[in-house]
Design an enzyme around this catalytic site. Structure first.
Site, short mmCIF file in Angstrom:
data_model
loop_
_atom_site.label_atom_id
_atom_site.label_comp_id
_atom_site.label_asym_id
_atom_site.label_seq_id
_atom_site.Cartn_x
_atom_site.Cartn_y
_atom_site.Cartn_z
N SER A 1 0.95 -1.34 -0.19
CA SER A 1 0.43 0.17 0.38
C SER A 1 1.29 1.52 -0.22
O SER A 1 2.08 1.32 0.23
CB SER A 1 -0.89 0.15 0.80
OG SER A 1 -1.99 0.86 1.59
N TYR B 1 -1.92 -0.18 11.02
CA TYR B 1 -2.11 -0.41 9.32
C TYR B 1 -0.38 0.08 8.92
O TYR B 1 -0.40 -1.05 8.10
CB TYR B 1 -3.57 0.02 9.04
CG TYR B 1 -3.14 -0.35 7.39
CD1 TYR B 1 -3.93 -1.88 7.57
CD2 TYR B 1 -3.72 0.67 6.68
CE1 TYR B 1 -3.79 -1.97 5.93
CE2 TYR B 1 -3.85 0.36 5.05
CZ TYR B 1 -3.86 -0.76 5.17
OH TYR B 1 -4.22 -1.79 3.27
P1 NDP Z 1 -11.79 -4.92 0.79
O1 NDP Z 1 -12.21 -5.59 2.30
O2 NDP Z 1 -12.34 -5.55 0.03
O3 NDP Z 1 -10.94 -6.60 0.94
C1 NDP Z 1 -10.34 -8.10 1.64
C2 NDP Z 1 -10.07 -9.34 1.43
O4 NDP Z 1 -9.35 -9.82 2.51
C3 NDP Z 1 -11.85 -10.16 1.32
O5 NDP Z 1 -11.86 -10.93 0.28
C4 NDP Z 1 -11.18 -11.16 3.08
O6 NDP Z 1 -11.93 -12.29 3.19
C5 NDP Z 1 -10.08 -11.06 3.11
N1 NDP Z 1 -9.81 -11.26 4.59
C6 NDP Z 1 -9.68 -10.12 5.20
N2 NDP Z 1 -9.03 -10.87 6.42
C7 NDP Z 1 -8.70 -12.25 5.73
C8 NDP Z 1 -8.26 -13.32 6.33
N3 NDP Z 1 -8.13 -13.23 8.35
N4 NDP Z 1 -8.04 -14.63 6.24
C9 NDP Z 1 -8.39 -14.66 4.89
N5 NDP Z 1 -8.56 -13.63 3.97
C10 NDP Z 1 -9.17 -12.52 4.82
O7 NDP Z 1 -9.79 -4.94 1.04
P2 NDP Z 1 -9.25 -4.86 -0.31
O8 NDP Z 1 -9.64 -5.67 -1.19
O9 NDP Z 1 -9.15 -3.27 -0.58
O10 NDP Z 1 -7.73 -4.99 0.96
C11 NDP Z 1 -7.37 -6.20 -0.12
C12 NDP Z 1 -6.03 -5.39 0.58
O11 NDP Z 1 -5.34 -4.83 -0.99
C13 NDP Z 1 -5.80 -5.38 1.97
O12 NDP Z 1 -4.11 -5.75 1.73
C14 NDP Z 1 -5.98 -4.52 1.57
O13 NDP Z 1 -4.92 -3.45 3.04
C15 NDP Z 1 -4.68 -3.46 -0.02
N6 NDP Z 1 -5.60 -2.68 0.20
C16 NDP Z 1 -6.52 -1.94 -0.25
C17 NDP Z 1 -6.06 0.01 -0.26
C18 NDP Z 1 -7.61 0.55 -0.35
O14 NDP Z 1 -7.91 1.33 -0.26
N7 NDP Z 1 -8.67 -0.71 -0.87
C19 NDP Z 1 -5.16 0.43 -0.47
C20 NDP Z 1 -4.04 -0.38 -1.00
C21 NDP Z 1 -4.15 -1.14 -0.02
P3 NDP Z 1 -13.59 -12.72 4.32
O15 NDP Z 1 -13.62 -10.78 5.17
O16 NDP Z 1 -14.61 -12.61 3.68
O17 NDP Z 1 -12.29 -13.81 4.41
C1 8X3 Z 2 -5.24 1.88 2.22
C2 8X3 Z 2 -4.99 3.33 1.13
O1 8X3 Z 2 -4.46 5.67 2.17
O2 8X3 Z 2 -6.64 4.32 3.39
O3 8X3 Z 2 -4.57 1.18 2.19
O4 8X3 Z 2 -4.24 3.46 4.15
S1 8X3 Z 2 -4.66 4.20 2.46
#
Ligand code: NDP
Ligand code: 8X3
Length: 246
Positions: free
Chosen positions: A134, A147
């Protein structure tokens, strides 16, 4: 369209957001995709959009379950994506039990998936392991404390794996997005959807498909090219704290 036929891909966190979009993109290019997450019903909805895919229901915090389910799959492409934030309080106001969930998922969960899946790639002398970092692994912001620390750790693991796997033929990459509209903010704000929506108010965030596009590009380069780090910002976001809103 680049082909990913004959590739077996594991996508963690495939039930939502970036993981779901990536699973769809990989499947559309012919990869056999293993969809990993904790909720079978949510995974089944994504499976319906990913021809030839299968579901593995597990929690990445459970090292034994990850090893058991993913260790023997012989995947040559892994998108190590499952992750979350909980809260945006300043550290003294935070909840240590929530910190544990975030650290256990974003850091230890990522380690469990690396540990279970890298041996097969190293033995095969090829493969792609893409970490979802991220911009929070490059910059911090008020209330981002735990985070941001986990995403800085993911960045350290990326650099460490590039060294540990040097000469093995395995490519390790980190894809580091800014704001992407997914389930992320709803989870962070503990189900408060109005607060989650406000995060993207008046600006155009990245879509999960934008990140999936970058991941597909990374894993379809010729074998001698390792795209190390991809940083993707919304045009409206100049830093973690500078967002242009209209
Ligand atoms: P979502 O909440 O849409 O998706 C998160 C996914 O992670 C879900 O499928 C959830 O599935 C899964 N998950 C969470 N905890 C667990 C666990 N313990 N075991 C297995 N699966 C798990 O968020 P994003 O798609 O945005 O996030 C995906 C990644 O991208 C993360 O690592 C996040 O930090 C990163 N990211 C996101 C950004 C944003 O602005 N959205 C920016 C930069 C990075 P379920 O809960 O069904 O198990
Ligand atoms: C998720 C993006 O800017 O909320 O990684 O940390 S931010």
């Amino acid at each position: 369209m680049s082909s990913l036929q004959n590739r077996r891909a594991i996508v963690t966190g495939a039930s939502s957001g970036i993981g779901a979009a990536t699973a769809r993109a990989l499947a559309a290019r012919g990869a056999e995709v293993v969809l990993v997450g904790r909720d079978r019903a949510r995974l089944a909805a994504v499976q319906a959009q990913c021809p030839g895919s299968r579901i593995v229901e597990l929690d990445v915090r459970d090292a034994a379950a990850v090893q058991h389910a993913l260790g023997g799959l012989g995947a040559d492409l892994v998108v190590n994506n499952a992750g979350l934030a909980l809260g945006a309080e300043k550290l003294p106001d935070g909840d240590p039990s929530e910190w544990a969930v975030v650290i256990d998922t974003n850091l230890k969960g990522v380690l469990h998936v690396l540990h279970a899946t890298l041996p097969a790639m190293r033995a095969a002398g090829r493969g792609d392991h893409v970490l979802l970092g991220s911009v929070a692994g490059r910059q911090v912001y008020p209330g981002g404390n735990v985070y941001c620390a986990t995403k800085h750790a993911v960045r350290a693991l990326y650099e460490a794996q590039r060294l540990d796997l040097a000469g093995s033929g395995v490519r390790v990459s980190t894809v580091d997005p800014g704001m992407v509209e997914t389930g992320f903010s709803g989870v962070r704000f503990r189900g408060d959807q109005a607060r989650a929506k406000a995060v993207y108010q008046g600006m155009t965030p990245l879509a999960p498909e934008d990140v999936a596009d970058a991941i597909v590009w990374v894993v379809t380069r010729p074998a001698h090219v390792n795209v190390g780090e991809v940083v993707l910002w919304p045009t409206d976001q100049a830093s973690t704290t500078t967002v242009q809103r209209r």
